[in-house]
Design an enzyme around this catalytic site. Sequence first.
Site, PDB file in Angstrom:
ATOM      1  N   CYS A 187     -23.601 -32.384  -6.771  1.00 50.00           N
ATOM      2  CA  CYS A 187     -23.838 -31.276  -7.694  1.00 50.00           C
ATOM      3  C   CYS A 187     -22.573 -30.482  -7.992  1.00 50.00           C
ATOM      4  CB  CYS A 187     -24.941 -30.367  -7.159  1.00 50.00           C
ATOM      5  SG  CYS A 187     -24.556 -29.482  -5.615  1.00 50.00           S
ATOM      6  N   HIS A 233     -26.786 -25.731  -3.710  1.00 55.10           N
ATOM      7  CA  HIS A 233     -26.935 -26.543  -4.921  1.00 55.10           C
ATOM      8  C   HIS A 233     -26.501 -25.750  -6.146  1.00 55.10           C
ATOM      9  CE1 HIS A 233     -28.416 -29.901  -7.258  1.00 55.10           C
ATOM     10  NE2 HIS A 233     -29.055 -29.054  -8.055  1.00 55.10           N
ATOM     11  N   HIS A 245     -27.853 -31.516 -13.818  1.00 53.39           N
ATOM     12  CA  HIS A 245     -27.313 -31.422 -12.457  1.00 53.39           C
ATOM     13  C   HIS A 245     -27.382 -32.773 -11.761  1.00 53.39           C
ATOM     14  CE1 HIS A 245     -31.517 -30.297 -10.546  1.00 53.39           C
ATOM     15  NE2 HIS A 245     -31.682 -30.974 -11.663  1.00 53.39           N
TER      16      HIS A 245
END
Length: 284
Positions: A187, A233, A245
């Site tokens: 990510c 994240h 993402h």
Amino acid sequence: MNDMSTTDQRMIPANGHAAAFELKGQVEAARFVKGTVKSVKQPLLNLMDEPRGKRASQLLFGERFRVIDERDGYAFGQAERDGYCGYVVSGALGGEEQPSHWVAAPATHLYPKPEIKAPPEVAIFFGSQVKVVADHGDFVKIATGHFVPRAHVQPLKARFSDPVGVADLLLGTPYLWGGSSRWGIDCSGLVQMALLACGMECPRDSDQQRSLGRDLHHGEPYLRGDLVFWDGHVGIMASEDVLIHANAHHMAVAYEPITEARNRFRDSNVGDIAAKKRLKLPDN
């Protein structure tokens, strides 16, 4: 990017055996050195937290790495890209080379001849850096002696203007913890590659990236390019409602409605959104 006053160990070029000379008086080390800048000579190189350790990030072909200490086949040092420190396999590094271009396609092949039917020998990935030494029509010759399609490289200073468009180039890329390329990416690696390609400084890890931009006000709608953070994240808003993402749910770079992502994370041990940030984009 290289702030020597930081207390973040990921950003401090010191491992006890040796430390960068500018850290003298700040850290303990057996010796203090200027270090030697070397270039990555293979398509991908894992940057590890310790010799034979976990992959923390990856370096790309042609990127430069400042070696501070070298022993037992591993080099400790600092990546020029973002100041991140760690260990790499020494044999994957060569002499410092000044690149002239970078790979602006998701990946490109290195051909033995400037012909599309020539069997390519290896591939390198988006963000890799090369030194162009000659022009061969639809191909350019690089310092290794290989040929690269002209359409796949841009001058070193050329940049994109839309991070979401860059992330879209990597759509479908397999998820890989610590990955930084079309071969595999995580990510924060996706966010970093997207922002760097637009000429915007960006650290490697999601907790570091939360220092970027400004917080969105309560109720302020998302705009394309906003960053959304959960604990551990991060993703980029492609529109007011959709996120792009790299994530372990899809095991790939994927688009996902922000409401679905938020509900899924809420139902897991990740929790709710921790931060929403707006960047000053190049075309703003």
